[in-house]
Design a protein around this motif. Structure first.
Motif, PDB file in Angstrom:
ATOM      1  N   ALA A  54     -68.235   9.204  51.055  1.00 42.85           N
ATOM      2  CA  ALA A  54     -69.024   9.942  50.071  1.00 42.85           C
ATOM      3  C   ALA A  54     -70.387   9.294  49.902  1.00 42.85           C
ATOM      4  CB  ALA A  54     -68.293   9.974  48.729  1.00 42.85           C
ATOM      5  N   ASN A  55     -71.445  10.073  50.097  1.00 45.89           N
ATOM      6  CA  ASN A  55     -72.820   9.613  49.875  1.00 45.89           C
ATOM      7  C   ASN A  55     -73.175   8.376  50.691  1.00 45.89           C
ATOM      8  OD1 ASN A  55     -73.200  11.647  47.882  1.00 45.89           O
ATOM      9  ND2 ASN A  55     -72.149  10.353  46.394  1.00 45.89           N
ATOM     10  N   GLY A  56     -72.523   8.210  51.825  1.00 47.49           N
ATOM     11  CA  GLY A  56     -72.848   7.074  52.684  1.00 47.49           C
ATOM     12  C   GLY A  56     -72.389   5.739  52.150  1.00 47.49           C
ATOM     13  N   ILE A  57     -71.584   5.709  51.095  1.00 46.58           N
ATOM     14  CA  ILE A  57     -71.132   4.460  50.484  1.00 46.58           C
ATOM     15  C   ILE A  57     -69.792   4.058  51.095  1.00 46.58           C
ATOM     16  CG2 ILE A  57     -70.440   3.331  48.339  1.00 46.58           C
ATOM     17  CD1 ILE A  57     -72.330   5.253  46.881  1.00 46.58           C
ATOM     18  N   VAL A  58     -69.761   2.898  51.710  1.00 49.64           N
ATOM     19  CA  VAL A  58     -68.535   2.402  52.332  1.00 49.64           C
ATOM     20  C   VAL A  58     -68.233   1.010  51.787  1.00 49.64           C
ATOM     21  CG1 VAL A  58     -68.876   3.738  54.443  1.00 49.64           C
ATOM     22  CG2 VAL A  58     -69.770   1.402  54.304  1.00 49.64           C
ATOM     23  N   LEU A 100     -80.561  -5.928  37.685  1.00 55.67           N
ATOM     24  CA  LEU A 100     -80.766  -4.599  38.254  1.00 55.67           C
ATOM     25  C   LEU A 100     -80.501  -3.611  37.124  1.00 55.67           C
ATOM     26  CD1 LEU A 100     -81.336  -2.940  40.887  1.00 55.67           C
ATOM     27  CD2 LEU A 100     -78.860  -2.745  41.119  1.00 55.67           C
ATOM     28  N   PHE A 101     -81.576  -3.077  36.548  1.00 54.49           N
ATOM     29  CA  PHE A 101     -81.473  -2.316  35.317  1.00 54.49           C
ATOM     30  C   PHE A 101     -80.696  -3.180  34.318  1.00 54.49           C
ATOM     31  CE2 PHE A 101     -82.424   0.924  38.435  1.00 54.49           C
ATOM     32  CZ  PHE A 101     -83.332   1.732  37.772  1.00 54.49           C
ATOM     33  N   SER A 102     -79.630  -2.672  33.726  1.00 56.88           N
ATOM     34  CA  SER A 102     -78.839  -3.476  32.780  1.00 56.88           C
ATOM     35  C   SER A 102     -77.438  -3.711  33.310  1.00 56.88           C
ATOM     36  CB  SER A 102     -78.762  -2.756  31.422  1.00 56.88           C
ATOM     37  OG  SER A 102     -78.189  -1.463  31.565  1.00 56.88           O
ATOM     38  N   TRP A 103     -77.300  -3.754  34.633  1.00 57.98           N
ATOM     39  CA  TRP A 103     -75.977  -3.843  35.239  1.00 57.98           C
ATOM     40  C   TRP A 103     -75.419  -5.253  35.116  1.00 57.98           C
ATOM     41  CZ3 TRP A 103     -72.918   0.019  36.494  1.00 57.98           C
ATOM     42  CH2 TRP A 103     -71.743  -0.263  37.193  1.00 57.98           C
ATOM     43  N   ARG A 132     -74.774  -6.610  46.002  1.00 59.80           N
ATOM     44  CA  ARG A 132     -74.987  -5.487  46.921  1.00 59.80           C
ATOM     45  C   ARG A 132     -75.282  -4.226  46.112  1.00 59.80           C
ATOM     46  NH1 ARG A 132     -70.677  -8.279  49.428  1.00 59.80           N
ATOM     47  NH2 ARG A 132     -70.978  -8.741  51.644  1.00 59.80           N
ATOM     48  N   GLN A 133     -76.468  -3.687  46.263  1.00 60.71           N
ATOM     49  CA  GLN A 133     -76.763  -2.416  45.617  1.00 60.71           C
ATOM     50  C   GLN A 133     -75.930  -1.327  46.286  1.00 60.71           C
ATOM     51  OE1 GLN A 133     -80.839  -1.051  45.837  1.00 60.71           O
ATOM     52  NE2 GLN A 133     -80.634   0.098  43.930  1.00 60.71           N
ATOM     53  N   HIS A 134     -75.255  -0.519  45.449  1.00 63.15           N
ATOM     54  CA  HIS A 134     -74.358   0.530  45.937  1.00 63.15           C
ATOM     55  C   HIS A 134     -73.239  -0.033  46.803  1.00 63.15           C
ATOM     56  CE1 HIS A 134     -77.893   3.575  45.463  1.00 63.15           C
ATOM     57  NE2 HIS A 134     -77.362   3.219  44.317  1.00 63.15           N
ATOM     58  N   GLY A 135     -72.965  -1.327  46.658  1.00 61.49           N
ATOM     59  CA  GLY A 135     -71.884  -1.937  47.408  1.00 61.49           C
ATOM     60  C   GLY A 135     -72.194  -2.200  48.857  1.00 61.49           C
ATOM     61  N   ARG A 136     -73.431  -1.969  49.296  1.00 60.52           N
ATOM     62  CA  ARG A 136     -73.716  -2.116  50.731  1.00 60.52           C
ATOM     63  C   ARG A 136     -74.986  -2.901  51.030  1.00 60.52           C
ATOM     64  NH1 ARG A 136     -75.617   4.118  52.227  1.00 60.52           N
ATOM     65  NH2 ARG A 136     -77.060   4.356  50.480  1.00 60.52           N
ATOM     66  N   GLY A 146     -79.717   4.656  41.289  1.00 53.98           N
ATOM     67  CA  GLY A 146     -79.565   3.442  42.100  1.00 53.98           C
ATOM     68  C   GLY A 146     -79.374   2.180  41.319  1.00 53.98           C
ATOM     69  N   GLY A 147     -79.118   2.270  39.995  1.00 52.07           N
ATOM     70  CA  GLY A 147     -79.040   1.066  39.181  1.00 52.07           C
ATOM     71  C   GLY A 147     -77.665   0.475  39.057  1.00 52.07           C
ATOM     72  N   TRP A 148     -76.879   0.456  40.109  1.00 48.40           N
ATOM     73  CA  TRP A 148     -75.596  -0.214  40.040  1.00 48.40           C
ATOM     74  C   TRP A 148     -75.398  -1.061  41.285  1.00 48.40           C
ATOM     75  CZ3 TRP A 148     -71.486   0.703  43.486  1.00 48.40           C
ATOM     76  CH2 TRP A 148     -71.604   1.831  44.297  1.00 48.40           C
TER      77      TRP A 148
END
Length: 236
Positions: free
Chosen positions: A200-204, A114-117, A50-54, A23-25
């Motif tokens: 994919a993986n609920g990411i929209v 968020l982590f090293s993002w 947005r974490q995971h773009g959402r 989840g670190g992106w």
């Protein structure tokens, strides 16, 4: 001993995989992307994370750094000027004010906390105070927006050398060598829920609230960069 080494090896793999696997992106979207900055003029950059773009994140402490894109490694490391962003009025919105002191070019780097993002924007011109700067060509403007709006995080564009060193979590379609009908692509960028395929993986893709000029610039860049390259390769 072998067991201990095995555990350490597995631990190292997990640490290396942490940013994306756990989840670190995140996708960073700049609200109003300036075409250039001006010496001595304060410019406030507003962006959403947005974490995971959402999922809009309200609990980060991001920073915006100004880096000389032509400097060597040590200069980039020690001469980077960073500004702490503050929370804006909307969910997931942050603001940072930067004031360039010299003309030239600067590369803005947003550390999401968020982590090293981190997200790198393309080098931006710094004009002298009061200088008149011509507007960017539409495809060049689209190239900058492709990074600043977060497109480059989820969509590969290997026919575009400017994005070769960008961190990529390819959850969206690969745009390398692809062209689309202009009107269809404009509608898709304006409202990503249209003609949505397999998720994919609920990411929209989120709705980025692009204005008309931003949409036109992105359409021109996505469709033109590959066409221009292949035209040059084919010769006269």
């Amino acid at each position: 001993m072998r067991r201990a080494l095995g555990i350490l090896a597995i631990g190292g793999l997990l640490i290396a995989a942490t940013p994306t696997a756990f989840g670190g992106w995140a996708v960073v979207t700049l609200q109003d992307v300036p075409e250039y900055l001006e010496v001595g003029k304060a410019t406030t950059l507003s962006f959403k994370i947005r974490q995971h773009g959402r999922t809009l994140l309200d609990d980060r402490s991001p920073t915006v750094s100004m880096q000389d894109p032509d400097a060597n490694f040590l200069s980039r490391l020690f001469k980077r000027r960073s500004v702490r962003a503050t929370r804006g009025l909307e969910p997931g919105l942050y603001e940072a004010t930067i004031t360039p002191t010299d003309t030239g070019e600067v590369r803005l780097i947003i550390d999401t906390d968020l982590f090293s993002w981190k997200v790198k924007l393309l080098p931006m011109r710094i004009a002298a105070a009061g200088e008149t700067v011509p507007l960017m060509a539409l495809d060049d403007r689209g190239r900058h927006l492709f990074a600043a709006k977060g497109c480059v995080t989820c969509h590969a564009k290997h026919d575009e050398p400017h994005f070769a060193d960008q961190g990529l979590v390819q959850v969206g379609p690969d745009l390398t060598g692809r062209t689309y009908p202009d009107e269809w692509l404009a509608r898709k960028l304006s409202d990503p829920s249209q003609n949505r395929g397999v998720v994919a993986n609920g990411i929209v893709m989120p709705k980025l609230e692009l204005d008309r000029s931003e949409t036109e610039a992105l359409v021109r860049f996505i469709n033109k960069s590959y066409v221009a390259e292949t035209a040059n390769e084919s010769g006269p």
